[in-house]
Write a protein that holds these residues in place. Structure first.
Motif, PDB file in Angstrom:
ATOM      1  N   LEU A  91      11.293  76.600  31.269  1.00 15.92           N
ATOM      2  CA  LEU A  91      10.459  75.566  30.648  1.00 15.92           C
ATOM      3  C   LEU A  91       9.158  76.166  30.116  1.00 15.92           C
ATOM      4  O   LEU A  91       8.740  75.882  28.988  1.00 15.92           O
TER       5      LEU A  91
ATOM      6  N   THR B  48      13.278  67.513  26.136  1.00 15.09           N
ATOM      7  CA  THR B  48      13.302  66.952  27.491  1.00 15.09           C
ATOM      8  C   THR B  48      14.041  65.620  27.517  1.00 15.09           C
ATOM      9  O   THR B  48      14.851  65.373  28.426  1.00 15.09           O
ATOM     10  N   ASP B  52      16.927  66.297  29.929  1.00 13.60           N
ATOM     11  CA  ASP B  52      16.664  65.633  31.206  1.00 13.60           C
ATOM     12  C   ASP B  52      17.723  64.555  31.429  1.00 13.60           C
ATOM     13  O   ASP B  52      18.250  64.396  32.528  1.00 13.60           O
ATOM     14  N   ASP B  80       8.428  62.070  33.958  1.00 19.74           N
ATOM     15  CA  ASP B  80       8.861  63.462  33.808  1.00 19.74           C
ATOM     16  C   ASP B  80       8.169  64.160  32.642  1.00 19.74           C
ATOM     17  O   ASP B  80       8.042  65.384  32.634  1.00 19.74           O
ATOM     18  N   PHE B  81       7.735  63.379  31.664  1.00 20.92           N
ATOM     19  CA  PHE B  81       7.108  63.985  30.494  1.00 20.92           C
ATOM     20  C   PHE B  81       5.724  64.551  30.816  1.00 20.92           C
ATOM     21  O   PHE B  81       5.166  65.292  30.010  1.00 20.92           O
ATOM     22  N   VAL B  84       5.911  68.272  30.777  1.00 17.00           N
ATOM     23  CA  VAL B  84       5.836  68.839  29.430  1.00 17.00           C
ATOM     24  C   VAL B  84       4.390  68.852  28.946  1.00 17.00           C
ATOM     25  O   VAL B  84       3.913  69.837  28.381  1.00 17.00           O
TER      26      VAL B  84
END
Lengths: 130, 128
Positions: A91, B48, B52, B80-81, B84
């Motif tokens: 990531l 994602t 995801d 979840d973001f 990122v």
């Protein structure tokens, strides 16, 4: 036998994807292949922070290991799978390849606009490899 | 809501750390770092949403429903973001900061021409 292969599929997918990221990175000399020491420090900070974050969430019971067939089943601590650090590495690397790649493109454009030696992303990668 | 609260704390820490790092970066360069962060966030957020969703669908991990606010993009919880966001904000800032760190020991160079050359590590046979 088939179950054994399946259980390593997730880790294999992450490693294959990371390999592709390394190829891109190498081809355009973006990040690890531009300044390895600096990139490794950034990677360490990123992976370290995300691991701590994961551990806090696991401790609070926010997420847990899934029951799907694609996990090896090995854990570093309960619910933190051995796959997770690889995923976090990927990531961070993906994000930085996109960021440094975008920077390279913006750089080439700004260079052209300012009348400085403009270097396209492609040719820059090749010169860098020399 | 637990997940959201934890993420807000981490995002705040990352925002402060990024601001500190960027405060040591040349002003012109700072704007571009933020722009690359924005681009990286957009690209990785789209990835994602897709991956995801796949990862949750095949059962790589599960969430405790009571700790989520319940908004999802695909199957991905909106929380979840934050991963990122933190990575896309903090890492490019750190990358720029560490570069400036090293530039102090070398001649100062103007942006942006010859970018990758000036960036090469001297140990790798750079032109410094």
């Amino acid at each position: 036998m088939m179950e054994f292969v399946t259980s390593w599929a997730y880790l294999a997918a992450i490693i294959a994807s990371s390999g592709c990221m390394l190829l891109l990175d190498h081809r355009f000399r973006l990040y690890l292949f531009r300044d390895r020491r600096r990139a490794l420090r950034v990677q360490a900070a990123g992976v370290g922070l995300l691991l701590v974050w994961d551990l806090v969430c696991i401790a609070l019971g926010v997420f847990a290991r899934g029951e799907g067939p694609y996990l090896s089943g090995y854990e570093i601590v309960p619910h933190l799978t051995i796959e997770e650090p690889f995923f976090l590495w990927f990531l961070c690397h993906l994000t930085m390849v996109v960021a440094t790649g975008a920077d390279r493109l913006l750089c080439a454009r700004a260079g052209g606009r300012d009348g400085a030696a403009a270097s396209g992303a492609g040719s820059a990668g090749r010169t860098g490899a020399a | 809501m637990t997940y959201l609260y934890v993420n807000l704390v981490v995002m705040a820490v990352a925002a402060v750390a990024s601001a500190l790092a960027l405060s040591h970066v040349q002003r012109r360069r700072r704007r571009r770092v933020l722009l690359t962060s924005l681009i990286a966030f957009t690209v990785v957020a789209v990835l994602t949403a897709v991956f995801d969703t796949i990862m949750i669908a095949v059962g790589l991990f599960t969430y405790a429903q009571e700790h989520l606010i319940g908004w999802r993009i695909g199957l991905a919880p909106i929380e979840d973001f934050s991963y990122v966001l933190v990575v896309a904000l903090l890492l490019p800032a750190l990358w720029a900061f560490l570069r400036r760190d090293r530039d102090r020991t070398g001649p100062s160079r103007a942006e942006p021409a010859g970018h990758e050359r000036e960036d090469r590590d001297p140990a790798e046979g750079g032109l410094r």
